[in-house]
Motif scaffolding. Structure first.
Motif, PDB file in Angstrom:
ATOM      1  N   GLU A  80      37.026  37.917  39.497  1.00 49.64           N
ATOM      2  CA  GLU A  80      38.116  38.762  39.973  1.00 49.64           C
ATOM      3  C   GLU A  80      38.314  39.876  38.941  1.00 49.64           C
ATOM      4  O   GLU A  80      38.133  39.664  37.737  1.00 49.64           O
ATOM      5  N   PRO A  81      38.669  41.086  39.380  1.00 48.61           N
ATOM      6  CA  PRO A  81      38.782  42.207  38.431  1.00 48.61           C
ATOM      7  C   PRO A  81      39.688  41.936  37.230  1.00 48.61           C
ATOM      8  O   PRO A  81      39.353  42.296  36.098  1.00 48.61           O
ATOM      9  N   ARG A  82      40.868  41.310  37.469  1.00 50.81           N
ATOM     10  CA  ARG A  82      41.764  41.031  36.344  1.00 50.81           C
ATOM     11  C   ARG A  82      41.103  40.112  35.325  1.00 50.81           C
ATOM     12  O   ARG A  82      41.290  40.261  34.115  1.00 50.81           O
ATOM     13  N   ALA A  93      37.904  39.804  34.762  1.00 50.95           N
ATOM     14  CA  ALA A  93      36.883  40.596  34.061  1.00 50.95           C
ATOM     15  C   ALA A  93      37.523  41.435  32.956  1.00 50.95           C
ATOM     16  O   ALA A  93      37.027  41.488  31.823  1.00 50.95           O
ATOM     17  N   ALA A  94      38.650  42.072  33.279  1.00 51.17           N
ATOM     18  CA  ALA A  94      39.326  42.914  32.284  1.00 51.17           C
ATOM     19  C   ALA A  94      39.795  42.061  31.106  1.00 51.17           C
ATOM     20  O   ALA A  94      39.622  42.438  29.943  1.00 51.17           O
ATOM     21  N   ASP A  95      40.357  40.899  31.413  1.00 55.06           N
ATOM     22  CA  ASP A  95      40.812  39.987  30.349  1.00 55.06           C
ATOM     23  C   ASP A  95      39.650  39.571  29.448  1.00 55.06           C
ATOM     24  O   ASP A  95      39.771  39.558  28.229  1.00 55.06           O
ATOM     25  N   LEU A 111      36.759  41.101  28.907  1.00 59.34           N
ATOM     26  CA  LEU A 111      36.281  42.216  28.080  1.00 59.34           C
ATOM     27  C   LEU A 111      37.239  42.457  26.915  1.00 59.34           C
ATOM     28  O   LEU A 111      36.820  42.742  25.795  1.00 59.34           O
TER      29      LEU A 111
END
Lengths: 326, 326
Positions: free
Chosen positions: B299-301, B303-305, B307
């Motif tokens: 999920e995008p969130r 992935a951001a977490d 990174l």
């Protein structure tokens, strides 16, 4: 939340509504919810409908909904247009006309307020679209006014952007045409019964001649009168053609990748801003930095750069290579 | 750039124009420029004029400009309204009326396109306002349509927000009232010659009774007819009263601090997003992360977490305390 989601995925509309409200209000469990929703998405075709106020976007959305329903498809509508009858604005007559969907289980209408979304309107629209997708709606129409920047960003959420225009709306529209053309995949000249509809269509074609927006797709200009159902089949066909074009040659995948990249980058920005402010507060720096800026001793960009440097250095010993790749 | 700035600060309008274009286009030297401009700001009074299309915002801005000019003040106008004659939209008549300022050295008009600002429209409006402030304009009017979220954000740039309404614009306005009231410091019911102007004013007063927006400031409701100059003195007085209220008891400072805090946080977000994407690309992770999201495995969130965690860990040895304050 899990119970709500299971029920929503089984078709329970009240549960779906509640989940959308959670997302809309930035409920703390939104991340967890979307983590469960996201793998179930990707089946819906998403179509944006945008354009200046008064061109008949909602009427077109309603007519397209009828068209897709006739083909047996389930339709979700996300309205982020303050003047849309779906959003509670517009004339009483429009709103009454909307009631035809009240008893149709195959149509789900949801409006998003244009203010008060903690993370911005466009992330909220994206999450709501994903919820509807996971819940089995096969076509999702996202309606928005095409004026400001946040409205244009919302169009990043969809696969096909339909820009609606109408003749006789004056200079305002002229000024907006250029910007709007850039994002259009399909152009609809609505209210074709008005004089000058043909003229407007020719103008748009001429503008497209001058500025080819995309390499191998030229947005078709469809003349329609949504209120009377005229040109509706052509609009639906144009959206289908665009979908077929996107699906071919990996274009859909490429478009999706670009959008995912910018979505992740913006999510990182939000995480980082929150973490760094928190970090600076714990280090006791935040107040002094803010004071230096309010007293105009430090420029805001310089302050942000300094806080970023401090944060990046805090994690490493002197001189050791840090995240900035020194 | 330094030569341009010196000339602009001496009153050279062409140089000022060029600097504004630099800022507007996100020129690489923008940060340096604003670093030199920022210490010279803080003298101007900034007033936002917002409201739905068609209520006469530009006419009011023009009338207020005449009022402030009569008092000997230099006036800057920043128009971010696509339908404003200042921005090149609206009717030919309106645009002709604007020409009265063409020969007045004490008035500087600049429009910002509502699209295509690399860092967002509201940072651009803020920088342009600061440039005009540094260049010696004593009153700066920022005109915008009060529909979308980015337009509301622009109002964060100014000290006093004037919300303009007009009777007889239908349901649309009703829907927008609540959101618009939240940001108003002064309410103007324009086109007071129309029937129902009194009604609208009473409705607004009633809404203010229900929802006191700010502890010790109740937005005055001023009835005006800007085209005829009616009520204009009252509008200018109401802005002055708000300014006096703000200036008392440290309120202006508190408001400025809050805005500076959110400006720094959003600048940090932009820096971090760019740095992290760059970091992930150099580490060879970016493509895989984007692919995992486009294939709906992550999920995008999430992935951001991930990174963000990787970035924060990269700078420190195993187990040593890092920027997250472990």
């Amino acid at each position: 939340m899990n119970t709500l989601l299971d029920a929503a995925l089984q078709g329970d509309r009240l549960s779906l509504s509640r989940l959308i409200s959670m997302v809309e209000n930035g409920h703390p469990e939104t991340g967890e919810l979307m983590g469960r929703v996201f793998p179930r998405t990707g089946k819906a075709r998403t179509i944006g409908i945008t354009g200046p106020p008064g061109v008949g976007k909602s009427t077109l959305a309603g007519a397209m909904t009828a068209g897709y329903r006739a083909a047996g498809l389930k339709v979700g509508i996300v309205a982020v247009d303050p003047s849309s009858p779906f959003s509670g604005g517009a004339m009483l007559g429009d709103r009454l006309r909307m009631q035809r969907w009240a008893t149709d289980e195959g149509v789900f209408i949801r409006s998003l307020a244009t203010r008060g979304h903690p993370g911005g309107l466009s992330p909220a629209a994206r999450d709501v679209t994903r919820l509807l997708d996971a819940a089995g709606f096969e076509v999702i129409l996202v309606e928005t006014v095409g004026a400001g920047q946040s409205e244009v960003e919302i169009m990043e959420v969809v696969q096909t952007v339909v820009v609606v225009m109408a003749p006789g709306l004056g200079d305002d529209i002229q000024a907006q045409k250029a910007g709007i053309l850039e994002i259009a995949d399909v152009l609809v000249v609505n209210k074709s019964d008005r004089p000058d509809a043909g003229n407007l269509a020719r103008q748009l074609e001429a503008m497209l001649d001058l500025a080819p927006a995309q390499p191998s797709w030229r947005p078709p200009v469809v003349v329609a009168a949504a209120q009377e159902g005229k040109g509706l089949e052509e609009v639906i066909k144009a959206c289908g053609d665009h979908w077929n074009w996107l699906s071919a040659g990996g274009r859909l995948q490429a478009r999706l990748s670009r959008r995912i990249e910018s979505e992740i980058a913006s999510l990182i920005g939000r995480i980082a801003a929150a973490e760094l402010v928190d970090f600076a507060k714990r280090a006791g720096d935040w107040e002094a930095v803010v004071r230096a800026v309010t007293e105009r001793r430090t420029e805001p960009r310089v302050a942000a750069d300094q806080l970023w440097e401090q944060f990046c250095c805090a994690g490493r010993g002197n001189g050791s290579p840090g995240p900035r790749g020194g």
